[in-house]
Write a protein that holds these residues in place. Structure first.
Motif, PDB file in Angstrom:
ATOM      1  N   ILE A 137       8.574  15.161  -8.845  1.00 16.06           N
ATOM      2  CA  ILE A 137       8.302  16.526  -9.275  1.00 16.06           C
ATOM      3  C   ILE A 137       9.401  17.447  -8.750  1.00 16.06           C
ATOM      4  CG2 ILE A 137       6.661  18.433  -9.164  1.00 16.06           C
ATOM      5  CD1 ILE A 137       4.579  16.109  -8.453  1.00 16.06           C
ATOM      6  N   LEU A 138      10.010  18.171  -9.660  1.00 19.19           N
ATOM      7  CA  LEU A 138      11.005  19.188  -9.337  1.00 19.19           C
ATOM      8  C   LEU A 138      10.500  20.526  -9.872  1.00 19.19           C
ATOM      9  CD1 LEU A 138      14.174  17.181 -10.444  1.00 19.19           C
ATOM     10  CD2 LEU A 138      13.469  17.656  -8.100  1.00 19.19           C
ATOM     11  N   PRO A 139      11.120  21.636  -9.456  1.00 14.07           N
ATOM     12  CA  PRO A 139      10.714  22.921 -10.028  1.00 14.07           C
ATOM     13  C   PRO A 139      10.760  22.886 -11.561  1.00 14.07           C
ATOM     14  CG  PRO A 139      12.139  23.279  -8.156  1.00 14.07           C
ATOM     15  CD  PRO A 139      12.146  21.795  -8.436  1.00 14.07           C
ATOM     16  N   ARG A 140       9.862  23.639 -12.166  1.00 12.76           N
ATOM     17  CA  ARG A 140       9.707  23.732 -13.622  1.00 12.76           C
ATOM     18  C   ARG A 140       9.125  22.464 -14.248  1.00 12.76           C
ATOM     19  NH1 ARG A 140      15.054  27.255 -15.274  1.00 12.76           N
ATOM     20  NH2 ARG A 140      14.544  28.938 -13.855  1.00 12.76           N
ATOM     21  N   HIS A 141       8.479  21.633 -13.435  1.00 15.88           N
ATOM     22  CA  HIS A 141       7.844  20.423 -13.956  1.00 15.88           C
ATOM     23  C   HIS A 141       6.716  20.815 -14.905  1.00 15.88           C
ATOM     24  CE1 HIS A 141       5.692  16.592 -14.066  1.00 15.88           C
ATOM     25  NE2 HIS A 141       6.745  16.042 -13.496  1.00 15.88           N
ATOM     26  N   ALA A 142       6.512  20.024 -15.922  1.00 13.59           N
ATOM     27  CA  ALA A 142       5.422  20.266 -16.867  1.00 13.59           C
ATOM     28  C   ALA A 142       4.083  20.144 -16.140  1.00 13.59           C
ATOM     29  CB  ALA A 142       5.482  19.252 -18.009  1.00 13.59           C
ATOM     30  N   PRO A 143       3.089  20.892 -16.572  1.00 17.32           N
ATOM     31  CA  PRO A 143       1.764  20.775 -15.958  1.00 17.32           C
ATOM     32  C   PRO A 143       1.220  19.350 -16.107  1.00 17.32           C
ATOM     33  CG  PRO A 143       1.869  22.730 -17.335  1.00 17.32           C
ATOM     34  CD  PRO A 143       3.119  21.934 -17.606  1.00 17.32           C
ATOM     35  N   ILE A 144       0.598  18.870 -15.044  1.00 11.73           N
ATOM     36  CA  ILE A 144       0.048  17.516 -15.049  1.00 11.73           C
ATOM     37  C   ILE A 144      -1.061  17.418 -14.010  1.00 11.73           C
ATOM     38  CG2 ILE A 144       1.739  16.640 -13.403  1.00 11.73           C
ATOM     39  CD1 ILE A 144       1.678  13.957 -14.905  1.00 11.73           C
ATOM     40  N   ILE A 145      -2.022  16.580 -14.300  1.00  8.70           N
ATOM     41  CA  ILE A 145      -3.050  16.186 -13.330  1.00  8.70           C
ATOM     42  C   ILE A 145      -3.106  14.671 -13.380  1.00  8.70           C
ATOM     43  CG2 ILE A 145      -5.501  16.234 -12.728  1.00  8.70           C
ATOM     44  CD1 ILE A 145      -5.664  18.978 -14.036  1.00  8.70           C
ATOM     45  N   ALA A 146      -3.048  14.023 -12.207  1.00  6.53           N
ATOM     46  CA  ALA A 146      -3.051  12.559 -12.187  1.00  6.53           C
ATOM     47  C   ALA A 146      -3.760  12.057 -10.929  1.00  6.53           C
ATOM     48  CB  ALA A 146      -1.616  12.030 -12.205  1.00  6.53           C
ATOM     49  N   PRO A 147      -4.452  10.911 -11.046  1.00 11.91           N
ATOM     50  CA  PRO A 147      -5.069  10.299  -9.863  1.00 11.91           C
ATOM     51  C   PRO A 147      -3.995   9.638  -8.997  1.00 11.91           C
ATOM     52  CG  PRO A 147      -5.451   8.932 -11.788  1.00 11.91           C
ATOM     53  CD  PRO A 147      -4.742  10.162 -12.273  1.00 11.91           C
ATOM     54  N   LEU A 148      -4.187   9.733  -7.691  1.00 10.89           N
ATOM     55  CA  LEU A 148      -3.217   9.174  -6.748  1.00 10.89           C
ATOM     56  C   LEU A 148      -3.666   7.829  -6.199  1.00 10.89           C
ATOM     57  CD1 LEU A 148      -2.370  12.385  -4.732  1.00 10.89           C
ATOM     58  CD2 LEU A 148      -0.887  11.196  -6.355  1.00 10.89           C
ATOM     59  N   ALA A 149      -2.682   6.986  -5.946  1.00  5.26           N
ATOM     60  CA  ALA A 149      -2.915   5.702  -5.287  1.00  5.26           C
ATOM     61  C   ALA A 149      -2.865   5.917  -3.773  1.00  5.26           C
ATOM     62  CB  ALA A 149      -1.838   4.706  -5.710  1.00  5.26           C
ATOM     63  N   ILE A 150      -3.329   4.942  -3.034  1.00  7.60           N
ATOM     64  CA  ILE A 150      -3.169   4.962  -1.576  1.00  7.60           C
ATOM     65  C   ILE A 150      -1.698   4.666  -1.316  1.00  7.60           C
ATOM     66  CG2 ILE A 150      -3.753   3.817   0.583  1.00  7.60           C
ATOM     67  CD1 ILE A 150      -6.456   3.075  -0.728  1.00  7.60           C
ATOM     68  N   ASP A 151      -0.980   5.675  -0.850  1.00  5.61           N
ATOM     69  CA  ASP A 151       0.458   5.499  -0.640  1.00  5.61           C
ATOM     70  C   ASP A 151       0.990   6.721   0.095  1.00  5.61           C
ATOM     71  OD1 ASP A 151       2.350   3.244  -2.063  1.00  5.61           O
ATOM     72  OD2 ASP A 151       3.495   5.017  -1.460  1.00  5.61           O
ATOM     73  N   GLU A 152       2.303   6.742   0.277  1.00  5.75           N
ATOM     74  CA  GLU A 152       2.935   7.862   0.939  1.00  5.75           C
ATOM     75  C   GLU A 152       3.406   8.889  -0.088  1.00  5.75           C
ATOM     76  OE1 GLU A 152       5.817   5.534   2.980  1.00  5.75           O
ATOM     77  OE2 GLU A 152       7.255   5.616   1.338  1.00  5.75           O
ATOM     78  N   VAL A 153       3.433  10.137   0.333  1.00  6.82           N
ATOM     79  CA  VAL A 153       4.004  11.221  -0.455  1.00  6.82           C
ATOM     80  C   VAL A 153       5.230  11.691   0.310  1.00  6.82           C
ATOM     81  CG1 VAL A 153       3.666  13.592  -1.273  1.00  6.82           C
ATOM     82  CG2 VAL A 153       1.826  11.926  -1.491  1.00  6.82           C
ATOM     83  N   ARG A 154       6.342  11.846  -0.419  1.00  4.31           N
ATOM     84  CA  ARG A 154       7.592  12.328   0.183  1.00  4.31           C
ATOM     85  C   ARG A 154       7.828  13.751  -0.300  1.00  4.31           C
ATOM     86  NH1 ARG A 154      10.098   7.075  -1.998  1.00  4.31           N
ATOM     87  NH2 ARG A 154      10.133   8.455  -3.778  1.00  4.31           N
ATOM     88  N   ILE A 155       8.150  14.627   0.633  1.00  4.90           N
ATOM     89  CA  ILE A 155       8.372  16.028   0.301  1.00  4.90           C
ATOM     90  C   ILE A 155       9.703  16.458   0.915  1.00  4.90           C
ATOM     91  CG2 ILE A 155       7.501  18.381   0.500  1.00  4.90           C
ATOM     92  CD1 ILE A 155       4.687  16.978   0.961  1.00  4.90           C
ATOM     93  N   LYS A 156      10.649  16.840   0.053  1.00  5.08           N
ATOM     94  CA  LYS A 156      11.943  17.336   0.538  1.00  5.08           C
ATOM     95  C   LYS A 156      11.835  18.852   0.653  1.00  5.08           C
ATOM     96  CE  LYS A 156      16.865  17.177  -0.124  1.00  5.08           C
ATOM     97  NZ  LYS A 156      17.975  16.774  -0.969  1.00  5.08           N
ATOM     98  N   ARG A 157      11.769  19.327   1.879  1.00  8.19           N
ATOM     99  CA  ARG A 157      11.542  20.749   2.136  1.00  8.19           C
ATOM    100  C   ARG A 157      12.793  21.578   1.878  1.00  8.19           C
ATOM    101  NH1 ARG A 157       8.282  20.805   7.651  1.00  8.19           N
ATOM    102  NH2 ARG A 157       9.722  22.499   8.047  1.00  8.19           N
ATOM    103  N   ILE A 158      12.586  22.865   1.574  1.00  9.33           N
ATOM    104  CA  ILE A 158      13.721  23.739   1.285  1.00  9.33           C
ATOM    105  C   ILE A 158      14.400  24.254   2.545  1.00  9.33           C
ATOM    106  CG2 ILE A 158      12.856  24.477  -0.954  1.00  9.33           C
ATOM    107  CD1 ILE A 158      12.059  27.126   0.337  1.00  9.33           C
TER     108      ILE A 158
END
Length: 140
Positions: free
Chosen positions: A35-56
């Motif tokens: 997901i980057l800025p201006r991503h299309a709207p979405i809703i999705a179920p998540l798996a058991i896993d890691e989320v990576r977030i690149k902070r500004i």
């Protein structure tokens, strides 16, 4: 003006994470979602896993969050994750996660010996959660 994402991760126990980011990568049941800025709207179920977030606030800093299922919603540069449970890498108690992994492995062995399908499924999920927490803790 540079666009960014606002990222919120919430569990039944409250807010786990709130920051602005350049990018978020999460694993849905259908695969990885970047997901980057201006991503299309979405809703999705998540798996058991890691989320990576690149902070500004840092060019190379990535926050890692262990997510144990839930839902991700993206809309208007806001990423909201509603998770069953979530832990930042710095908050994970590795020894507790190792003990949970060992317990789950023992439960899997017992369930297989008794052909208990329901118990095997629960123990397998517990094992996956423990391994996920251990893996995320290694990103510190």
């Amino acid at each position: 003006m540079t666009r960014h994402l606002t990222v919120n991760i919430v569990t039944p126990n409250g807010v786990v994470y709130e920051h602005h980011a350049h990018m978020v990568v999460a694993k849905t049941l259908d695969g990885d979602l970047g997901i980057l800025p201006r991503h299309a709207p979405i809703i999705a179920p998540l798996a058991i896993d890691e989320v990576r977030i690149k902070r500004i606030d840092s060019d190379d800093h990535v926050d890692w969050i262990a997510i144990n299922g839930g839902v991700i919603e993206v809309r208007d540069d806001i990423v909201t994750i509603i998770a069953d449970s979530a832990e930042r890498e710095r908050d994970i108690d590795v020894s507790r996660a190792e003990r949970a992994k060992n317990r789950a492995e023992e439960l899997i062995r017992e369930a297989k010996s008794h052909a208990d399908v329901d118990e095997l499924r629960r123990a397998t999920v517990a094992l996956h959660r423990a391994i996920n927490r251990i893996n995320v803790s290694k990103h510190q």
